[in-house]
Design a protein around this motif. Structure first.
Motif, PDB file in Angstrom:
ATOM      1  N   VAL A 121       0.848  -1.197   0.000  1.00  0.00           N
ATOM      2  CA  VAL A 121       0.000   0.000   0.000  1.00  0.00           C
ATOM      3  C   VAL A 121       0.883   1.245   0.000  1.00  0.00           C
ATOM      4  O   VAL A 121       1.873   1.320   0.718  1.00  0.00           O
ATOM      5  CB  VAL A 121      -0.926   0.003   1.236  1.00  0.00           C
ATOM      6  CG1 VAL A 121      -1.580   1.361   1.428  1.00  0.00           C
ATOM      7  CG2 VAL A 121      -1.990  -1.071   1.085  1.00  0.00           C
ATOM      8  N   LYS A 122       0.519   2.208  -0.799  1.00  0.00           N
ATOM      9  CA  LYS A 122       1.284   3.444  -0.907  1.00  0.00           C
ATOM     10  C   LYS A 122       0.415   4.639  -0.503  1.00  0.00           C
ATOM     11  O   LYS A 122      -0.808   4.589  -0.612  1.00  0.00           O
ATOM     12  CB  LYS A 122       1.792   3.650  -2.334  1.00  0.00           C
ATOM     13  CG  LYS A 122       2.652   2.505  -2.858  1.00  0.00           C
ATOM     14  CD  LYS A 122       3.906   2.297  -2.000  1.00  0.00           C
ATOM     15  CE  LYS A 122       4.753   1.146  -2.530  1.00  0.00           C
ATOM     16  NZ  LYS A 122       5.925   0.887  -1.641  1.00  0.00           N
ATOM     17  N   PRO A 123       1.066   5.722   0.004  1.00  0.00           N
ATOM     18  CA  PRO A 123       0.319   6.930   0.347  1.00  0.00           C
ATOM     19  C   PRO A 123      -0.518   7.400  -0.861  1.00  0.00           C
ATOM     20  O   PRO A 123      -0.099   7.216  -1.998  1.00  0.00           O
ATOM     21  CB  PRO A 123       1.419   7.941   0.686  1.00  0.00           C
ATOM     22  CG  PRO A 123       2.593   7.100   1.081  1.00  0.00           C
ATOM     23  CD  PRO A 123       2.501   5.868   0.235  1.00  0.00           C
ATOM     24  N   PRO A 124      -1.721   7.931  -0.601  1.00  0.00           N
ATOM     25  CA  PRO A 124      -2.248   8.377   0.701  1.00  0.00           C
ATOM     26  C   PRO A 124      -3.028   7.312   1.468  1.00  0.00           C
ATOM     27  O   PRO A 124      -3.761   7.648   2.383  1.00  0.00           O
ATOM     28  CB  PRO A 124      -3.156   9.535   0.297  1.00  0.00           C
ATOM     29  CG  PRO A 124      -3.718   9.103  -1.021  1.00  0.00           C
ATOM     30  CD  PRO A 124      -2.597   8.387  -1.707  1.00  0.00           C
ATOM     31  N   LEU A 125      -2.898   6.027   1.091  1.00  0.00           N
ATOM     32  CA  LEU A 125      -3.598   4.973   1.820  1.00  0.00           C
ATOM     33  C   LEU A 125      -2.834   4.635   3.091  1.00  0.00           C
ATOM     34  O   LEU A 125      -1.613   4.718   3.139  1.00  0.00           O
ATOM     35  CB  LEU A 125      -3.753   3.741   0.943  1.00  0.00           C
ATOM     36  CG  LEU A 125      -4.485   3.949  -0.393  1.00  0.00           C
ATOM     37  CD1 LEU A 125      -4.592   2.626  -1.148  1.00  0.00           C
ATOM     38  CD2 LEU A 125      -5.864   4.548  -0.169  1.00  0.00           C
ATOM     39  N   THR A 126      -3.562   4.234   4.115  1.00  0.00           N
ATOM     40  CA  THR A 126      -2.957   3.917   5.400  1.00  0.00           C
ATOM     41  C   THR A 126      -3.086   2.441   5.720  1.00  0.00           C
ATOM     42  O   THR A 126      -4.020   1.768   5.241  1.00  0.00           O
ATOM     43  CB  THR A 126      -3.608   4.738   6.529  1.00  0.00           C
ATOM     44  OG1 THR A 126      -2.983   4.410   7.778  1.00  0.00           O
ATOM     45  CG2 THR A 126      -5.103   4.447   6.651  1.00  0.00           C
ATOM     46  N   ASN A 127      -2.167   1.910   6.519  1.00  0.00           N
ATOM     47  CA  ASN A 127      -2.224   0.514   6.970  1.00  0.00           C
ATOM     48  C   ASN A 127      -2.754   0.376   8.388  1.00  0.00           C
ATOM     49  O   ASN A 127      -2.988  -0.749   8.850  1.00  0.00           O
ATOM     50  CB  ASN A 127      -0.836  -0.120   6.923  1.00  0.00           C
ATOM     51  CG  ASN A 127      -0.316  -0.309   5.531  1.00  0.00           C
ATOM     52  OD1 ASN A 127       0.626   0.343   5.111  1.00  0.00           O
ATOM     53  ND2 ASN A 127      -0.940  -1.205   4.765  1.00  0.00           N
ATOM     54  N   TYR A 128      -2.928   1.480   9.105  1.00  0.00           N
ATOM     55  CA  TYR A 128      -3.299   1.412  10.520  1.00  0.00           C
ATOM     56  C   TYR A 128      -4.690   2.001  10.730  1.00  0.00           C
ATOM     57  O   TYR A 128      -4.930   3.176  10.432  1.00  0.00           O
ATOM     58  CB  TYR A 128      -2.266   2.145  11.372  1.00  0.00           C
ATOM     59  CG  TYR A 128      -0.859   1.694  11.092  1.00  0.00           C
ATOM     60  CD1 TYR A 128      -0.496   0.353  11.199  1.00  0.00           C
ATOM     61  CD2 TYR A 128       0.124   2.592  10.687  1.00  0.00           C
ATOM     62  CE1 TYR A 128       0.788  -0.075  10.919  1.00  0.00           C
ATOM     63  CE2 TYR A 128       1.415   2.174  10.406  1.00  0.00           C
ATOM     64  CZ  TYR A 128       1.740   0.836  10.521  1.00  0.00           C
ATOM     65  OH  TYR A 128       3.012   0.408  10.239  1.00  0.00           O
TER      66      TYR A 128
END
Length: 332
Positions: free
Chosen positions: A165-172
């Motif tokens: 996953v790459k910004p602007p998506l978040t993993n948390y």
């Protein structure tokens, strides 16, 4: 003068088994071992020196096998960096609670009651991002004309270093629901979580998240109950593994945050145990010493057999050198 055939075969066996155990560096190990053996055999050392050298080599060998591979390579694994990210967010949640007397709500609703702003935006000043927080306009939605331009400025702590996953998506993301520690627009105090912060999950890692870091959307309680690294749907998931020692397999894990600690959960976590960790007021008893949390270790049998073969070949070579010598003199 020539080498005995038996000695040559044993030397070849030591080199082969060293490569099986250590990889390419095994060639250097075997070369040093054979050289040291020849030196000890023909140079007059006293027994104390020989025993000391052998003991030191054996200790280094055992430590190399049992130590986690990430530490041997001198690298910080993506999993460790991911845990550091979650720990940093935990500290920010603590700081927010200290100032406001409660944790941030999962989202701030608009006038019509729909989610408008995320807890991640509310946490920016406590993550060292006061400047970014001041640029955010709380009078428009998270994806409004002004706020939409801030998506590319996502703090690095909101994305896992090992994720695709790459910004602007978040993993948390938070786990939101009536039974969880996040209740939507309702902020929760520490005292509202009767199970205790040490036993209640607040944040989880999601490997394939499609959530923009400013978007007021997280993981539902039901989605989180799907398990760790579920085969279907979006749940608690991660690309990380818990790196064991040389004799055990790596274990797939996903990281979750309890505010005061970050814990890797194993794939074999039972639904009942996972539900107990997700509920804020369930009253369940958590056995942190159970194999579900300590991680049942699976023996890596090819590695075990490679070490046994190396030890046997080394012992046979030492016996051959000490009883028959390394070389045989032949009359011409």
């Amino acid at each position: 003068m020539q080498f005995s055939l038996q000695t040559l075969l044993l030397v070849f066996l030591v080199f082969c088994t060293s490569l099986a155990v250590f990889g390419p560096s095994g060639f250097v190990f075997a070369l040093l071992f054979v050289g040291a053996l020849v030196l000890i055999r023909f140079v007059h050392w006293n027994q104390h020196r020989i025993k000391g050298l052998c003991g030191a080599l054996a200790l280094c060998f055992v430590c190399w096998l049992l130590w986690p591979r990430a530490l041997i390579n001198g690298e910080q694994s993506p999993g460790t960096q991911c845990m550091n990210n979650l720990h940093g967010i935990s500290c920010a949640l603590r700081a927010y609670h200290a100032e406001h007397g409660c944790f941030p709500p999962a989202y701030v609703p608009g006038t019509d009651g729909t989610p408008m702003h995320s807890w991640r935006v509310l946490l920016l000043p406590y993550l060292g991002e006061k400047g970014l927080h001041s640029q955010y306009n709380f009078n428009e939605p998270w994806n409004g004309p002004n706020n939409g331009k801030l998506a590319c400025k996502m703090p690095s702590c909101f994305v896992c270093p090992g994720s695709s996953v790459k910004p602007p998506l978040t993993n948390y993301v938070a786990v939101v629901g009536p039974q969880a520690a996040w209740r939507g627009a309702e902020p929760m105090k520490e005292g509202d979580i009767s199970d205790g912060l040490d036993n209640t999950i607040l944040l989880v890692e999601v490997a394939d998240s499609d959530i923009n870091w400013m978007e007021p959307r997280d993981l539902s309680f039901e989605q989180a109950l799907a398990g760790v690294n579920p085969d279907r749907g979006q749940g608690i998931s991660s690309p990380h593994v818990h790196e064991g020692d040389y004799f055990h397999h790596d274990e797939p894990v996903a990281h979750v945050d309890f505010v005061d600690k970050v814990v890797p959960l194993h794939e074999r976590m039972s639904p009942n145990s996972l539900k107990a960790l997700l509920t804020a007021n369930g009253g369940e008893t958590i056995d942190w010493d159970s194999p579900e949390f300590t991680g049942p270790k699976r023996i890596h049998w090819p590695h075990v057999l490679a070490v046994v073969a190396l030890v046997v070949s080394v012992v046979l070579l030492v016996w051959c050198v000490w009883t028959r010598g390394v070389i045989v003199f032949v009359d011409r």
